[in-house]
Design a protein around this motif. Structure first.
Motif, PDB file in Angstrom:
ATOM      1  N   SER A 113       0.847  -1.195   0.000  1.00 51.75           N
ATOM      2  CA  SER A 113       0.000   0.000   0.000  1.00 51.75           C
ATOM      3  C   SER A 113       0.888   1.253   0.000  1.00 51.75           C
ATOM      4  O   SER A 113       2.079   1.181   0.298  1.00 51.75           O
ATOM      5  CB  SER A 113      -0.897  -0.011   1.235  1.00 51.75           C
ATOM      6  N   HIS A 114       0.305   2.400  -0.320  1.00 51.86           N
ATOM      7  CA  HIS A 114       1.062   3.654  -0.364  1.00 51.86           C
ATOM      8  C   HIS A 114       1.688   3.947   1.003  1.00 51.86           C
ATOM      9  O   HIS A 114       2.865   4.243   1.118  1.00 51.86           O
ATOM     10  CB  HIS A 114       0.146   4.798  -0.799  1.00 51.86           C
ATOM     11  N   SER A 115       0.845   3.921   2.022  1.00 51.51           N
ATOM     12  CA  SER A 115       1.296   4.113   3.408  1.00 51.51           C
ATOM     13  C   SER A 115       0.224   3.470   4.255  1.00 51.51           C
ATOM     14  O   SER A 115      -0.655   2.772   3.730  1.00 51.51           O
ATOM     15  CB  SER A 115       1.441   5.604   3.746  1.00 51.51           C
ATOM     16  N   ASN A 116       0.254   3.731   5.553  1.00 52.52           N
ATOM     17  CA  ASN A 116      -0.815   3.164   6.360  1.00 52.52           C
ATOM     18  C   ASN A 116      -2.134   3.917   6.169  1.00 52.52           C
ATOM     19  O   ASN A 116      -3.161   3.476   6.653  1.00 52.52           O
ATOM     20  CB  ASN A 116      -0.414   3.114   7.841  1.00 52.52           C
ATOM     21  N   ALA A 117      -2.100   5.036   5.436  1.00 55.52           N
ATOM     22  CA  ALA A 117      -3.340   5.755   5.145  1.00 55.52           C
ATOM     23  C   ALA A 117      -3.634   5.596   3.660  1.00 55.52           C
ATOM     24  O   ALA A 117      -3.324   6.457   2.859  1.00 55.52           O
ATOM     25  CB  ALA A 117      -3.177   7.221   5.511  1.00 55.52           C
ATOM     26  N   ASP A 118      -4.163   4.465   3.266  1.00 53.69           N
ATOM     27  CA  ASP A 118      -4.308   4.162   1.847  1.00 53.69           C
ATOM     28  C   ASP A 118      -5.443   3.161   1.659  1.00 53.69           C
ATOM     29  O   ASP A 118      -5.660   2.302   2.513  1.00 53.69           O
ATOM     30  CB  ASP A 118      -2.987   3.556   1.345  1.00 53.69           C
ATOM     31  N   ALA A 119      -6.136   3.274   0.536  1.00 52.01           N
ATOM     32  CA  ALA A 119      -7.261   2.377   0.267  1.00 52.01           C
ATOM     33  C   ALA A 119      -6.857   1.224  -0.644  1.00 52.01           C
ATOM     34  O   ALA A 119      -7.705   0.559  -1.218  1.00 52.01           O
ATOM     35  CB  ALA A 119      -8.408   3.172  -0.364  1.00 52.01           C
ATOM     36  N   ASP A 120      -5.542   0.971  -0.736  1.00 49.84           N
ATOM     37  CA  ASP A 120      -5.066  -0.101  -1.622  1.00 49.84           C
ATOM     38  C   ASP A 120      -5.681  -1.445  -1.252  1.00 49.84           C
ATOM     39  O   ASP A 120      -6.141  -2.193  -2.096  1.00 49.84           O
ATOM     40  CB  ASP A 120      -3.537  -0.185  -1.540  1.00 49.84           C
ATOM     41  N   ALA A 121      -5.690  -1.718   0.066  1.00 51.82           N
ATOM     42  CA  ALA A 121      -6.195  -3.018   0.511  1.00 51.82           C
ATOM     43  C   ALA A 121      -7.662  -3.197   0.137  1.00 51.82           C
ATOM     44  O   ALA A 121      -8.129  -4.313  -0.070  1.00 51.82           O
ATOM     45  CB  ALA A 121      -6.010  -3.152   2.012  1.00 51.82           C
ATOM     46  N   GLU A 122      -8.358  -2.085   0.027  1.00 50.48           N
ATOM     47  CA  GLU A 122      -9.795  -2.175  -0.325  1.00 50.48           C
ATOM     48  C   GLU A 122      -9.996  -2.248  -1.831  1.00 50.48           C
ATOM     49  O   GLU A 122     -11.102  -2.181  -2.323  1.00 50.48           O
ATOM     50  CB  GLU A 122     -10.554  -0.976   0.248  1.00 50.48           C
ATOM     51  N   LYS A 123      -8.888  -2.334  -2.567  1.00 49.69           N
ATOM     52  CA  LYS A 123      -8.922  -2.503  -4.035  1.00 49.69           C
ATOM     53  C   LYS A 123      -9.684  -1.361  -4.722  1.00 49.69           C
ATOM     54  O   LYS A 123     -10.402  -1.559  -5.678  1.00 49.69           O
ATOM     55  CB  LYS A 123      -9.574  -3.836  -4.407  1.00 49.69           C
ATOM     56  N   GLN A 124      -9.524  -0.152  -4.188  1.00 51.87           N
ATOM     57  CA  GLN A 124     -10.323   0.948  -4.731  1.00 51.87           C
ATOM     58  C   GLN A 124      -9.747   1.600  -5.971  1.00 51.87           C
ATOM     59  O   GLN A 124     -10.449   2.281  -6.684  1.00 51.87           O
ATOM     60  CB  GLN A 124     -10.555   2.006  -3.649  1.00 51.87           C
ATOM     61  N   TYR A 125      -8.436   1.481  -6.203  1.00 50.90           N
ATOM     62  CA  TYR A 125      -7.899   2.214  -7.350  1.00 50.90           C
ATOM     63  C   TYR A 125      -7.060   1.391  -8.305  1.00 50.90           C
ATOM     64  O   TYR A 125      -6.720   1.871  -9.370  1.00 50.90           O
ATOM     65  CB  TYR A 125      -7.110   3.450  -6.885  1.00 50.90           C
ATOM     66  N   ARG A 126      -6.680   0.162  -7.945  1.00 53.25           N
ATOM     67  CA  ARG A 126      -5.928  -0.649  -8.905  1.00 53.25           C
ATOM     68  C   ARG A 126      -6.336  -2.110  -8.750  1.00 53.25           C
ATOM     69  O   ARG A 126      -6.713  -2.542  -7.657  1.00 53.25           O
ATOM     70  CB  ARG A 126      -4.410  -0.458  -8.732  1.00 53.25           C
ATOM     71  N   SER A 127      -6.247  -2.823  -9.864  1.00 55.38           N
ATOM     72  CA  SER A 127      -6.750  -4.193  -9.830  1.00 55.38           C
ATOM     73  C   SER A 127      -5.729  -5.130  -9.194  1.00 55.38           C
ATOM     74  O   SER A 127      -4.517  -4.873  -9.232  1.00 55.38           O
ATOM     75  CB  SER A 127      -7.062  -4.661 -11.252  1.00 55.38           C
ATOM     76  N   ARG A 128      -6.214  -6.214  -8.628  1.00 56.58           N
ATOM     77  CA  ARG A 128      -5.304  -7.235  -8.060  1.00 56.58           C
ATOM     78  C   ARG A 128      -4.477  -7.871  -9.167  1.00 56.58           C
ATOM     79  O   ARG A 128      -3.339  -8.257  -8.969  1.00 56.58           O
ATOM     80  CB  ARG A 128      -6.089  -8.329  -7.328  1.00 56.58           C
ATOM     81  N   GLU A 129      -5.065  -7.944 -10.372  1.00 59.58           N
ATOM     82  CA  GLU A 129      -4.335  -8.552 -11.499  1.00 59.58           C
ATOM     83  C   GLU A 129      -3.071  -7.732 -11.788  1.00 59.58           C
ATOM     84  O   GLU A 129      -2.007  -8.278 -12.039  1.00 59.58           O
ATOM     85  CB  GLU A 129      -5.204  -8.604 -12.770  1.00 59.58           C
ATOM     86  N   GLU A 130      -3.237  -6.397 -11.759  1.00 59.86           N
ATOM     87  CA  GLU A 130      -2.076  -5.539 -12.023  1.00 59.86           C
ATOM     88  C   GLU A 130      -0.999  -5.766 -10.951  1.00 59.86           C
ATOM     89  O   GLU A 130       0.177  -5.943 -11.263  1.00 59.86           O
ATOM     90  CB  GLU A 130      -2.498  -4.063 -12.019  1.00 59.86           C
ATOM     91  N   VAL A 131      -1.417  -5.782  -9.697  1.00 61.14           N
ATOM     92  CA  VAL A 131      -0.444  -5.964  -8.608  1.00 61.14           C
ATOM     93  C   VAL A 131       0.230  -7.325  -8.759  1.00 61.14           C
ATOM     94  O   VAL A 131       1.465  -7.432  -8.681  1.00 61.14           O
ATOM     95  CB  VAL A 131      -1.125  -5.828  -7.219  1.00 61.14           C
ATOM     96  N   GLU A 132      -0.560  -8.358  -9.018  1.00 65.17           N
ATOM     97  CA  GLU A 132       0.006  -9.709  -9.139  1.00 65.17           C
ATOM     98  C   GLU A 132       1.006  -9.790 -10.286  1.00 65.17           C
ATOM     99  O   GLU A 132       2.030 -10.464 -10.192  1.00 65.17           O
ATOM    100  CB  GLU A 132      -1.109 -10.755  -9.320  1.00 65.17           C
ATOM    101  N   ALA A 133       0.714  -9.079 -11.385  1.00 69.86           N
ATOM    102  CA  ALA A 133       1.625  -9.108 -12.535  1.00 69.86           C
ATOM    103  C   ALA A 133       2.983  -8.527 -12.145  1.00 69.86           C
ATOM    104  O   ALA A 133       4.031  -8.990 -12.604  1.00 69.86           O
ATOM    105  CB  ALA A 133       1.025  -8.327 -13.696  1.00 69.86           C
ATOM    106  N   TRP A 134       2.983  -7.517 -11.265  1.00 69.34           N
ATOM    107  CA  TRP A 134       4.252  -6.923 -10.848  1.00 69.34           C
ATOM    108  C   TRP A 134       4.929  -7.728  -9.747  1.00 69.34           C
ATOM    109  O   TRP A 134       6.154  -7.753  -9.668  1.00 69.34           O
ATOM    110  CB  TRP A 134       4.062  -5.451 -10.456  1.00 69.34           C
ATOM    111  N   VAL A 135       4.122  -8.388  -8.923  1.00 72.31           N
ATOM    112  CA  VAL A 135       4.712  -9.282  -7.910  1.00 72.31           C
ATOM    113  C   VAL A 135       5.509 -10.365  -8.648  1.00 72.31           C
ATOM    114  O   VAL A 135       6.593 -10.769  -8.220  1.00 72.31           O
ATOM    115  CB  VAL A 135       3.609  -9.899  -7.014  1.00 72.31           C
ATOM    116  N   ALA A 136       5.008 -10.782  -9.801  1.00 68.45           N
ATOM    117  CA  ALA A 136       5.701 -11.817 -10.592  1.00 68.45           C
ATOM    118  C   ALA A 136       7.024 -11.304 -11.151  1.00 68.45           C
ATOM    119  O   ALA A 136       7.863 -12.092 -11.593  1.00 68.45           O
ATOM    120  CB  ALA A 136       4.788 -12.290 -11.718  1.00 68.45           C
ATOM    121  N   ARG A 137       7.221  -9.990 -11.163  1.00 69.71           N
ATOM    122  CA  ARG A 137       8.490  -9.410 -11.663  1.00 69.71           C
ATOM    123  C   ARG A 137       9.350  -8.937 -10.494  1.00 69.71           C
ATOM    124  O   ARG A 137      10.109  -7.972 -10.623  1.00 69.71           O
ATOM    125  CB  ARG A 137       8.190  -8.212 -12.562  1.00 69.71           C
TER     126      ARG A 137
END
Ligand SMILES: Cc1ncc(C[n+]2csc(CCOP(=O)(O)OP(=O)(O)O)c2C)c(N)n1
Ligand SMILES: [Mg+2]
Length: 369
Positions: A266-290
């Motif tokens: 997540s950006h910081s502890n003040a972020d809505a990343d975990a709630e999947k509000q602004y980016r898809s899990r697919e995008e994150v997973e694709a970068w985790v693979a790199r």
């Protein structure tokens, strides 16, 4: 030969760890193992600090997970303790790789008596005088004009130091960023500007951030070379940053390096990343693979020096043990006394502050003096 303004990021090692061009001799298995060690330490530091945050021991933290190759690679491309570094708030892997002790970073995050800032900075904004690692400012891009000034001073003093200034992709939209690059370019000052392009500025994507195709092409407008590098490939980061740093050190003026990477947490502890509000899990997973750590492990395996599962586990548990010990030692030092808010600014404290100090003392002692 390393060229600026390449259409694609410069890369040395493919995602599976296979070199795509001959590996420079200096990348011995010993060096690669050392780089791997610091990258793993930085990753574990993130995990432990997030735990401390959840326990209420600190109040702010911004992870560098996924960006370790960029930060560790940069640290190993400059003259540590000689060059001046103006970092931004996500640079803990940079600090660690430069040699800033874990204990100092932890003390700063906890704001204890062992914190060199003694609790007077925002948590996770450490500084190190020994390593010329300037205190971090959370105001985006506010470090860029002073970094340009630092480089101009180095030029006028005739030293062989350079100034290194890091920032995110979002920072490049700030007026300060343009003022700083323009000033450094016009003065031909020895500044190395590093954009850690993790493709998001909290919830603003790089595509919304700028109409420019890339960040590094903006260097053209300020009369400096712009290099484009795969920021998850530590060999490429070190080759490009070392080349740019020496070009700057030789008196040619500033340079900009764009390291293309990704913030997997997540950006910081003040972020809505975990709630999947602004980016898809697919995008994150694709970068985790790199992942940059997987990539250097792939390279070591390719060279016949694999990091075994046992070695990795031992490295992780030793890092956790060290952090736990440092946290305890920092906590044992206690909290700074309230009086320190009046110290370290004025040699002779002005009257209004003396009055405030007296007022607080009376409050602390329940009006007893
Ligand atoms: C001048 C200013 N405006 C807004 C903010 C709020 N803010 C904090 S972090 C951030 C995003 C910065 O993104 P980027 O530069 O890409 O760095 P990253 O966090 O992605 O590493 C913003 C807008 C701020 N700290 N300072
Ligand atoms: Mg960013």
């Amino acid at each position: 030969m390393i060229e600026p303004f390449t259409p694609e990021p410069i890369r040395w090692v493919a995602e599976d760890g296979t070199p795509v061009r001959p590996l420079p001799e200096r990348f011995t298995p010993e060096l690669l193992r050392d780089l791997h060690r610091v990258m793993v330490q930085a990753r574990e530091f993130d995990k432990k600090l997030i735990n401390l945050l959840r326990m209420g021991r600190t109040t702010f933290y911004a992870q560098s997970s996924g960006m370790e190759a960029t930060q560790v690679g940069l640290a190993r491309s400059i003259r540590v303790g000689h060059d001046w570094v103006w970092p931004y708030y996500r640079d803990q892997a940079l600090g660690l790789a430069m040699g800033v002790p874990l204990f100092e970073m932890i003390s700063q995050c906890l704001g204890t008596n062992t914190d060199t800032c003694r609790g007077r900075q925002m948590p996770h904004h450490f500084a190190s005088r020994r390593y010329n690692f300037v205190s971090i400012s959370s105001s985006i891009a506010s470090q860029v004009p002073p970094a340009a000034g630092s480089a101009m001073a180095q030029k006028y003093l005739g030293t062989d130091e350079i100034t290194v200034c890091t920032f995110g992709d979002g920072a490049t939209s700030e007026g300060d960023w343009h003022a700083g690059l323009n000033m450094a370019g016009a003065a031909k000052a020895p500044a190395l500007f590093i954009c850690e392009n993790n493709q998001w500025a909290i919830s603003t994507s790089i595509r919304e951030q700028t109409a420019s195709e890339t960040i590094h092409i903006k260097a053209k407008a300020y009369g400096m070379p712009g290099f484009y590098v795969d920021g998850n490939d530590i060999v490429a980061v070190m080759e490009v940053c070392a080349h740019a740093a020496e070009w700057v050190r030789a008196g040619n003026g500033p340079a900009l390096v764009e390291c293309l990477t990704y913030r997997v947490g997540s950006h910081s502890n003040a972020d809505a990343d975990a709630e999947k509000q602004y980016r898809s899990r697919e995008e994150v997973e694709a970068w985790v693979a790199r992942d940059p750590i997987t990539r250097i492990e792939g390279l070591l395996a390719h060279l016949g020096h694999p990091v075994t599962a046992e070695e990795r586990a031992a490295l992780i548990s030793e890092t956790h043990r060290q952090i736990d010990e440092d946290v305890q030692r920092a906590l044992d030092s206690g909290e700074p006394d309230w009086r320190i808010i009046f110290e370290d600014v004025y040699a002779d404290m002005p009257t209004h502050l003396r009055d405030q100090e007296a007022f607080l003392r009376a409050e602390q002692t329940g009006g007893q003096g």
